[in-house]
Enzyme design. Structure first.
Site, PDB file in Angstrom:
ATOM      1  N   GLU A 140      65.870  29.297  81.475  1.00 36.32           N
ATOM      2  CA  GLU A 140      66.112  28.597  80.312  1.00 36.32           C
ATOM      3  C   GLU A 140      64.832  29.366  79.845  1.00 36.32           C
ATOM      4  O   GLU A 140      64.775  30.599  78.586  1.00 36.32           O
ATOM      5  CB  GLU A 140      65.479  27.641  80.322  1.00 36.32           C
ATOM      6  CG  GLU A 140      66.995  26.118  80.653  1.00 36.32           C
ATOM      7  CD  GLU A 140      66.981  25.169  80.192  1.00 36.32           C
ATOM      8  OE1 GLU A 140      66.054  24.422  81.287  1.00 36.32           O
ATOM      9  OE2 GLU A 140      67.698  24.502  79.246  1.00 36.32           O
TER      10      GLU A 140
ATOM     11  N   GLU B  36      71.176  21.937  87.086  1.00 35.66           N
ATOM     12  CA  GLU B  36      70.846  20.833  86.522  1.00 35.66           C
ATOM     13  C   GLU B  36      72.099  19.817  86.924  1.00 35.66           C
ATOM     14  O   GLU B  36      71.540  18.505  86.999  1.00 35.66           O
ATOM     15  CB  GLU B  36      70.005  20.588  84.965  1.00 35.66           C
ATOM     16  CG  GLU B  36      68.813  20.806  84.872  1.00 35.66           C
ATOM     17  CD  GLU B  36      68.531  22.525  85.131  1.00 35.66           C
ATOM     18  OE1 GLU B  36      70.017  23.068  84.717  1.00 35.66           O
ATOM     19  OE2 GLU B  36      68.352  23.135  84.289  1.00 35.66           O
TER      20      GLU B  36
END
Ligand code: CAA
Ligand code: NAI
Length: 679
Positions: free
Chosen positions: A104, A124
């Site tokens: 990210e 995740e």
């Protein structure tokens, strides 16, 4: 020293993170990155920024240990927004693994270059959450929804070359001199009219994708993920990327993230993550204990297990000599190994050339003397102590001094095997699970005299062959099979109370287990250890076998099977069971699915507590690791001991008592004090 340092390379500011072991994006790293961006903004001489990491990897994600604790700013989304908002171009220079929050950060940068060996991903979902720092909104904008969706929903990282193909990486560079490559790339973009801003991109977003596309994806990809909450939330977040403006999409992502991160599944999956890593640590072994070199492995028995075990080493590049008693059995074993490799190759897991390379590392033999120069020999012969002892005596005389001798026994006492050798310190159990080339679990059985170096070597080797290893003490069935036994007893007892096999199996499959005890019996064969001549029809199994209901292999057992091996309840079996119940004089009972589940699983927790109290497992989380990786216990419940923690040990103890079990003082005491197994 700060975990983030900056240095000027001419007009480029090189920002370096040094936060071992994996540059997790803890508070200090986030604060350091924010400060570095402010430094770059304030310095007119700086025209571009490179973000890079020292050590083994680029940022491998948010710091998972911070989850569930009060947040301390700056938050990761704030830092990423600041990077993206920089008018000076920012280049991420990636090596190792850019994972989760790490990717990210890279997506917040205007450009990404990567070492050819790097991997990039958003894992995740495997922790029961979704990327919570804009990843679900930026990735689809950078690579398109079709490429982003599987990365986010399945969580598997992709190699740098694949990342370049989909536009996630702008340039592949050499592994060496990454920071310099970053600086060079940054210089090449200084002065460009504009720099790509991920959140503002629309060129890759196919807004026409609707229900049909997402439903198809669910159909093909979510079956394997049944029971997990996070994958569906990931799909919803990605959908928001095409339906909502960026800021609102991020809001939606936050909302979904918040729900997941505080839920039981995510807590359980984070427990599983740390449990697997804790399992590799053996508490009482000094850090300076050496790891012995294992350059060649010998295997006895080319049956179900021997062949699968061999494949682990062949795939990892370690030569194997495999021994059988007769040529026909040897040929059969080798042919099965080849067939398994070829099947994997057909599914794209290996190239034809790799299959040949693996097979070339295999030496089949009928002569035990050919094992003399092996560094490790694993026996996978029949499950019989006399046979095992004979094999260990012979091996001890033939195999070079110092070499490790291991048994793959499921239940038998390793100390007894060690005692027939002159090297008990080099003997241990290496208990693989079937199919041994697939199942991730390896129980390492530490015998009374196993040397620390031997244990440490086995642990290191397990990592090399891609297994999750757990240390067990010597006890009947070790950790896993020992806990299977009370479950089977409970299942059998319920049959005699008139509960059907399917009600029992369904209670477990609804819970998330791949199959229940009677499905398992049908798969293994009901006549395993059953003798036709001495059978007197005294047990349900006797009668089933006598009627040729011997399991899947005869098309019927506890269930009837169709040609696709789909099970259906059998009226004949129901009648047989009803006959036994009537004969026993017990009244038939009816239990809810939840009660059936508890009657099956609480005794396992009880056995787990005993294993802990006896010191047969080092920690409760090791037991969870065994059951998740060896028996398909649903990871989203955290394993049997974590599951017991979730429902409360007092509830488990009360249930056990109500079901007529005695509760050990250890477990009763823990429950009374309101303690948990897992801290
Ligand atoms: N946070 C905290 N600690 C971490 C961590 C993380 N993200 N990742 C790894 N560690 C720790 C491990 O617990 C381990 O600690 P110990 O040595 O004390 O046991 C140590 O780092 C080394 O880890 P491994 O043994 O796993 O090392 P490896 O070289 O085999 O693998 C890895 C390295 C591929 C990075 C692997 O550790 C991994 O997959 N890490 C998790 C990556 C991940 O899930 N990232 C997403 C985090 S969530 C997120 O980022 C949410 C968000 O969007 C905001
Ligand atoms: P198997 O019967 O499929 O294979 C055993 C093989 O050993 C046979 O091919 C036999 O010819 C060979 N053999 C016997 N004595 C030998 C000797 N002296 N020298 C060389 N080869 C010899 O049995 P399987 O299922 O592979 O089990 C082997 C061991 O692994 C047992 O101890 C079993 O308990 C254990 N195990 C089995 C699991 C399973 O699911 N089948 C799971 C985990 C462990």
């Amino acid at each position: 020293m700060s975990v983030i340092s900056t240095r000027k390379d001419g007009d480029v500011l090189v920002v370096t993170s040094n936060n071992p072991p994996v540059n997790a994006l803890g508070q200090a790293v986030r604060a350091g990155l924010a400060a570095a961006m402010a430094e770059a903004a304030a310095d007119d001489a700086i025209k571009a920024v490179v973000i890079t990491c020292e050590g083994r990897t680029f940022f491998a994600g948010a710091d998972i240990t911070e989850f569930g604790k009060p947040p301390v700013g700056p938050s990761l989304p704030e830092v990423i927004d600041a990077i993206e908002a920089s008018p000076k171009p920012v280049v991420a220079a990636i090596h190792g693994t850019a994972l989760g929050g790490g990717l990210e950060v890279a997506l917040g940068c205007h450009y990404r270059i990567a070492a050819a060996s790097a991997k990039l991903g958003l894992p995740e979902v495997k922790l029961g959450i979704l990327p919570g720092a804009g990843g679900t909104q930026r990735l689809p904008r950078v690579v398109g929804v079709e490429a982003a969706l599987p990365m986010i929903v399945k969580g598997d990282p992709i190699p740098a070359a694949a990342a370049e193909r989909i536009g996630l990486v702008d340039k592949l560079v050499a592994d060496d001199g990454l920071a310099e490559s970053g600086v060079e790339f940054a210089r090449s973009v200084i002065g460009a009219a504009s720099h790509p801003v991920s959140s503002a991109r629309t060129d890759k977003l196919d807004t026409s994708l609707g229900d049909a596309f997402f439903d198809e994806f669910r159909k093909t990809e979510l079956r394997r993920l049944k029971g997990f909450e996070a994958p569906e939330a990931c799909i919803q977040a990605v959908r928001a990327a095409i339906e909502l403006p960026f800021a609102e999409g991020v809001k939606k992502e936050r909302e979904l993230f918040g729900k997941l991160v505080s839920g039981t599944q995510s807590r359980a999956l984070r427990h599983v993550f740390f449990a697997e890593r804790a399992a590799s640590k053996i508490d009482d072994i000094p850090a300076d204990t050496p790891v012995l070199p294992i350059a060649k492995v010998g295997i006895l028995g080319a049956g179900t297990m021997g062949g699968g075990i061999a494949m682990n080493f062949l795939t990892a590049g370690i030569p194997v000599t495999i021994l059988e008693r007769e040529q026909a059995a040897l040929d059969r074993g080798v042919a099965i190994i080849r067939k398994n490799y070829e099947r994997s190759a057909a599914r794209g897991k290996f190239t034809a050339e790799q299959v040949e390379q693996c097979m070339a590392r295999l030496t089949p033999t009928l002569e035990m003397t050919d094992l003399a120069d092996c560094d490790l020999v694993i026996e996978a012969v029949f499950e019989n102590m006399e046979v095992k002892k004979e094999v260990f005596t012979k091996l001890d005389a033939i195999v070079k001094p110092g070499a490790i001798l291991a048994s793959n026994t499921s239940y038998l006492n390793i100390d007894e095997m060690a005692a027939v050798t002159k090297r008990p310190e080099a003997v241990l159990g290496l208990h693989f699970f079937s199919p041994a080339n697939v199942m991730r679990l390896l129980e390492i059985v530490r015998a009374a005299r196993t040397a620390p170096a031997v244990l440490k070597t086995a642990m290191a080797l397990s990592k090399k062959i891609g297994k999750v290893a757990v240390v067990s003490g010597v006890c009947h069935g070790f950790i896993g099979n020992r806990m299977l036994s009370p479950r089977q007893q409970a299942a059998n007892a319920m049959l005699m109370q008139g509960i059907t096999p399917w009600a029992i199996d369904d209670a477990l499959t609804d819970f998330g287990m791949p199959m229940g005890p009677f499905q398992m019996s049908d798969l293994a064969g009901l006549d395993l250890g059953w003798d036709k001549d001495s059978s007197k029809g005294e047990t349900i199994r006797d009668v089933l076998c006598e009627r040729d209901r011997r399991g899947q292999k005869t098309g019927k057992g506890f269930y009837d099977y169709d040609e696709n091996r789909r099970r259906t309840p059998s009226a004949e079996v129901e009648a047989i069971i009803a006959g036994f119940v009537a004969k026993s004089g017990q009244a038939a009972q009816s239990f809810s699915s939840e009660e059936i589940r508890n009657r099956l699983l609480f005794p396992m927790v009880k056995e787990g507590a005993k294993i802990l109290a006896e010191g047969m497992a080092q920690r409760a989380s090791d037991i969870d690791t065994v059951w998740i990786n060896g028996y398909g216990w649903p990871a989203y419940t955290g394993g049997p001991m974590f599951w017991a923690d979730t429902i409360g040990l007092d509830v488990v103890v009360e249930g056990l008592k109500a079901f007529g079990h005695e509760v050990s003082p250890y477990l009763a005491d823990k429950a009374a004090k309101g303690e948990r197994f897992n801290g």
